[in-house]
Design an enzyme around this catalytic site. Structure first.
Site, short mmCIF file in Angstrom:
data_model
loop_
_atom_site.label_atom_id
_atom_site.label_comp_id
_atom_site.label_asym_id
_atom_site.label_seq_id
_atom_site.Cartn_x
_atom_site.Cartn_y
_atom_site.Cartn_z
N GLY A 83 -8.34 -2.09 5.61
CA GLY A 83 -8.13 -2.66 4.29
C GLY A 83 -8.57 -4.10 4.19
O GLY A 83 -9.09 -4.54 3.15
N ASN A 169 3.22 -4.66 -1.13
CA ASN A 169 3.55 -4.19 0.22
C ASN A 169 4.97 -4.57 0.65
O ASN A 169 5.52 -3.96 1.57
CB ASN A 169 2.54 -4.76 1.22
CG ASN A 169 2.36 -6.25 1.10
OD1 ASN A 169 2.01 -6.75 0.03
ND2 ASN A 169 2.57 -6.99 2.17
N GLN A 197 -1.22 0.08 0.10
CA GLN A 197 0.14 0.60 0.19
C GLN A 197 0.38 1.82 -0.69
O GLN A 197 1.26 2.63 -0.41
CB GLN A 197 1.16 -0.49 -0.17
CG GLN A 197 1.35 -1.53 0.90
CD GLN A 197 1.91 -0.98 2.20
OE1 GLN A 197 2.46 0.11 2.25
NE2 GLN A 197 1.76 -1.73 3.28
N SER A 217 -6.63 1.91 3.45
CA SER A 217 -6.63 1.81 4.90
C SER A 217 -6.06 3.08 5.52
O SER A 217 -5.05 3.61 5.05
CB SER A 217 -5.79 0.60 5.33
OG SER A 217 -5.76 0.47 6.74
N ALA A 218 -6.68 3.54 6.59
CA ALA A 218 -6.28 4.81 7.21
C ALA A 218 -4.88 4.75 7.80
O ALA A 218 -4.09 5.69 7.64
CB ALA A 218 -7.28 5.19 8.29
N HIS A 219 -4.54 3.66 8.48
CA HIS A 219 -3.29 3.66 9.23
C HIS A 219 -2.05 3.49 8.36
O HIS A 219 -0.93 3.56 8.86
CB HIS A 219 -3.33 2.60 10.34
CG HIS A 219 -3.09 1.20 9.87
ND1 HIS A 219 -1.88 0.56 10.02
CD2 HIS A 219 -3.91 0.30 9.29
CE1 HIS A 219 -1.97 -0.67 9.55
NE2 HIS A 219 -3.19 -0.85 9.10
N THR A 257 -23.24 1.24 13.33
CA THR A 257 -22.94 2.66 13.53
C THR A 257 -21.51 2.96 13.11
O THR A 257 -20.57 2.25 13.49
CB THR A 257 -23.13 3.04 15.01
OG1 THR A 257 -24.48 2.78 15.38
CG2 THR A 257 -22.81 4.51 15.23
N CYS A 345 1.51 -8.72 8.71
CA CYS A 345 0.25 -9.38 9.03
C CYS A 345 0.44 -10.86 9.30
O CYS A 345 -0.37 -11.70 8.91
CB CYS A 345 -0.74 -9.18 7.89
SG CYS A 345 -1.11 -7.44 7.59
#
Length: 406
Positions: A83, A169, A197, A217-219, A257, A345
């Site tokens: 993110g 968040n 979020q 964001s994936a996580h 990549t 963060c």
């Protein structure tokens, strides 16, 4: 001292209660399976041979799944490392629409944005302005409108970019994104939305939000750390100045990549989250409401930030006068419960919340803010363990005060 037996450590950790899902989520089984399968894919997704095409298939399959979560076109999904990078990619004066290549000359940021947005991307400091929020934590739309009106009246041809998160968040308060988008577009601007979020927790359709770009964001939704995406509402929107230049990957928007394994897990997690969105939200909201009711039984003077407003169904941020967050977090951690004091963060620091400061919450109360965030795997037992630990904390503090007074 002898090292603890590994099985003893595993048993101890398995008994812990994890209630910090807004910081990061455990990996979904679907994401784990997709990543395990991707480990056996040896090709580079930019190669034209069979092995390369197999890797490309995994990336494009994930792109379709991520796009599906946001109601977007797959071709408008740009994969990133998370993110933070997605926000930085969008916050550029060179974000363009169609043939209009003129730079964005103002960046307006709501006062409750994540630090990765507050950093301003590639905008010069002098061109960045704050938009205040109300005491509720909701953006002040009247203030946004007033500032856009001033820009239009005083600066001919101004092209503002506005950044407004979908849901906070820390407090979980959902923002009026579609209403803000209407104001921004009427002023000739673009709207970037940090939906890190909200994606996977509440509906996050890019067309309904009318956001021009969205970061996810994936996580945060059951995928792996290290994968994310910037999603565009229209193919006409161009990232004119990519952060990473190189081989032309991601349709020229991000060189390098692709992280095939992480992206595969991201796509699987996005699909799983989308498929279970409504029932999971209902269950988490019920758990959250139960938690808050029990919390009030123990601490009637508790302040629940954003209470009564539309919030993420999994998020409770509260403070009790006289109890510092640092004290609470340590006590709860020792009792086997993981919560936080806000954003994860800040290098593990327990510090004052800029979000609560923007809401004009008194500093004496803000230093006690504790965030509890549930997830799809959270249970009634998790809430019971938290409440029991909180009851013990309050009782212990009360006893200590009585002894000091005596």
């Amino acid at each position: 001292m002898a090292e603890p037996d590994r099985h003893e450590v595993d048993a101890t950790m398995s008994e812990r209660v994890y209630l910090d899902w807004n910081a990061t989520t455990p990996l979904r089984p679907e994401a784990r399976a997709a990543m395990a399968a991707a480990f056996d894919c040896a090709g580079n997704p930019s190669s034209v041979h069979a092995e390369g095409r197999a890797a490309r298939y995994l990336v494009e399959q994930a792109r379709e799944r991520v796009a599906g979560l946001l109601g977007a076109e797959p071709r408008n999904v740009i994969f990133t490392s998370g993110g933070t990078e997605a926000n930085a990619l969008a916050l550029s004066p060179q974000l363009a629409v169609g043939g209009d290549k003129g730079p964005r000359d103002r960046l307006l940021i709501s006062a409750i944005e994540h630090p990765s947005v507050r950093a301003g991307g590639r905008f010069a400091g002098a061109s960045i302005e704050d938009v205040p929020v109300l005491s509720s934590g909701v953006i002040d739309l009247a203030a946004l409108q007033a500032r856009l009106d001033v820009l239009r009246a005083t600066e001919t041809g101004v092209r503002p970019l506005v950044a407004l998160m979908h849901a906070n968040n820390e407090t979980g308060v959902v923002q009026p994104v579609a209403e803000a988008a209407a104001l921004v577009h009427a002023a000739g601007g673009l709207l970037h939305v940090d939906a890190v979020q909200s994606a996977g927790k509440i509906p996050c359709d890019i067309e309904r939000l009318q956001a021009d770009t969205v970061a996810i964001s994936a996580h945060k939704l059951g995928g792996p750390k290290g994968a994310g995406a910037l999603v565009k509402r229209s193919e006409a929107i161009h990232v004119g100045d990519p952060l990473f230049k190189g081989g032309g990957q991601e349709r020229g928007s991000r060189g390098g990549t692709e992280n095939v394994i992480g992206i595969a897990g991201f796509g699987a997690a996005a699909e799983a989250a989308g498929n279970a969105l409504a029932p999971t939200a209902l269950r988490m909201a019920a758990l959250r409401d139960r938690l808050e009711a029990m919390l009030r039984d123990i601490s009637p003077d508790a302040v629940i930030f954003g209470e009564g407003l539309e919030r993420l169904p999994n998020t409770t941020m509260f403070a009790v006068p006289g109890i510092k967050a640092e004290t609470a977090l340590i006590a709860l951690d020792l009792a086997g419960v993981a919560v936080s004091s806000g954003s994860a963060c800040s290098s593990g620091k327990v510090a004052g919340s800029p979000v609560l400061a923007a809401m004009n919450v008194p500093a004496a109360l803000a230093i006690g803010a504790v965030r509890v965030s549930l997830g799809p795997a959270s249970t009634d037992r998790d809430v019971d363990v938290l409440i029991s630990a909180w009851r013990n904390l309050v009782a212990g503090l009360s006893k200590g005060r009585r002894e000091v007074a005596a």
